[in-house]
Design a protein around this motif. Sequence first.
Motif, short mmCIF file in Angstrom:
data_model
loop_
_atom_site.label_atom_id
_atom_site.label_comp_id
_atom_site.label_asym_id
_atom_site.label_seq_id
_atom_site.Cartn_x
_atom_site.Cartn_y
_atom_site.Cartn_z
N ARG A 1 -7.30 -9.79 -4.23
CA ARG A 1 -8.90 -9.43 -4.35
C ARG A 1 -9.10 -7.90 -4.32
O ARG A 1 -10.05 -7.60 -4.90
CB ARG A 1 -9.23 -10.15 -2.98
N GLU A 2 -8.04 -7.11 -3.81
CA GLU A 2 -8.74 -5.63 -3.84
C GLU A 2 -8.09 -4.86 -4.89
O GLU A 2 -8.04 -3.80 -5.15
CB GLU A 2 -8.07 -5.15 -2.44
N GLU B 1 0.85 -1.26 0.23
CA GLU B 1 -0.07 -0.04 -0.01
C GLU B 1 0.82 1.16 -0.15
O GLU B 1 0.43 2.28 -0.56
CB GLU B 1 -0.94 -0.08 1.15
N ASP C 1 -2.88 2.95 -8.89
CA ASP C 1 -3.98 2.06 -8.32
C ASP C 1 -3.24 0.58 -8.18
O ASP C 1 -4.05 -0.03 -7.59
CB ASP C 1 -5.27 2.11 -9.05
N TYR C 2 -2.37 0.26 -8.97
CA TYR C 2 -1.98 -1.19 -8.76
C TYR C 2 -0.53 -1.58 -9.10
O TYR C 2 0.11 -0.46 -9.78
CB TYR C 2 -3.07 -1.92 -10.02
N GLN D 1 -5.53 -11.15 -0.20
CA GLN D 1 -6.12 -9.95 -0.02
C GLN D 1 -5.86 -8.92 -0.96
O GLN D 1 -6.48 -8.05 -1.52
CB GLN D 1 -5.81 -9.44 1.48
N LEU D 2 -4.30 -8.44 -1.42
CA LEU D 2 -4.08 -7.82 -2.18
C LEU D 2 -4.60 -8.07 -3.70
O LEU D 2 -4.96 -7.06 -4.33
CB LEU D 2 -2.41 -7.64 -2.56
N LYS E 1 -5.05 -4.68 -5.78
CA LYS E 1 -3.85 -3.54 -5.67
C LYS E 1 -2.74 -4.20 -6.24
O LYS E 1 -1.74 -3.48 -6.66
CB LYS E 1 -3.77 -3.41 -4.11
#
Length: 300
Positions: free
Chosen positions: A148-149, A111, A120-121, A145-146, A151
């Motif tokens: 799925r979001e 992040e 954004d990614y 998690q990263l 990122k």
Amino acid sequence: MERVQLAEDVSLSRIVHGMWRLNDWGYSNAEVVDFIEDCLDLGVTSFDHADIYGNYTVEEKFGEALTLKPSLREKIEIVTKCGIKLISSNRPEHKIKYYDTGKEHIIQSAERSLINFQTDYIDVLLIHRPDPMMDPSEVAEAFTQLKREGKVKRFGVSNFAPSQFKLLNSYLDEPLVTNQIEIAATHLEHFEKGTIEQCQMDRISPMAWSPLGGGSIFTSTDDNVSRVRNVLEKIQGETGATSMDQVLYAWLLTHPAKIIPIVGSGKIERVKSAVSSLNIELSKQQWFEILEASKGKEVD
């Protein structure tokens, strides 16, 4: 330029540019933009980073440059790494150098990289070094998690031995897409310990850092390096290459593992030279001549 498909949604240019020494080049943000555009003109679209580069400042400088021309983001691929904690004035909470591949740190690092790059990614996020305290289930949770979001698109590692790679991969829903390792004609460790074979077995392309052996090939008087240099000069003449570094890159590019060399120079002429090596074809005999010189003996 030839591209290497790491996954269905991520490919890299066959030559990647490494930004480790960006601060040493003395470029303004506008000059960084010019450099990126010059690389793009050569077909080099992929840029390698790490959170720790430049004492934790290179990602941010690259991101500042991208804000001058936001359209560049969709033309490039960003690879970055996390997991090393350095003693640094920019990280005063670090009292010693150590590794952290815990879920919380991986997510926080990713992040922060997004903020640094002002994007954004991230195209590919790598674990920078093997962590003897790694809990692969935590790494898997962070990656999930990263992903799925939205990122991070894909994940890989750096400097992992085959057993370490296999361990982490066994916990993941989606397989690792690369292992960034030190590979050069004067550095054969990963040919000898099975890392290259493991990459081929898993159908992934390794990224090669320090593909010129840290520049020692041009300056070292070590017997091993001198032997390799003599053979490189001979093959340079045979192939019509304009420099030894082109032969070194060609030696990696010739290998069937589809090795992806990382060029670390801030001089666009050196990048052009690396790209030109894609046109140099080494015979199998020439490839083995370089290997023999590096080993100091004929193959068994």
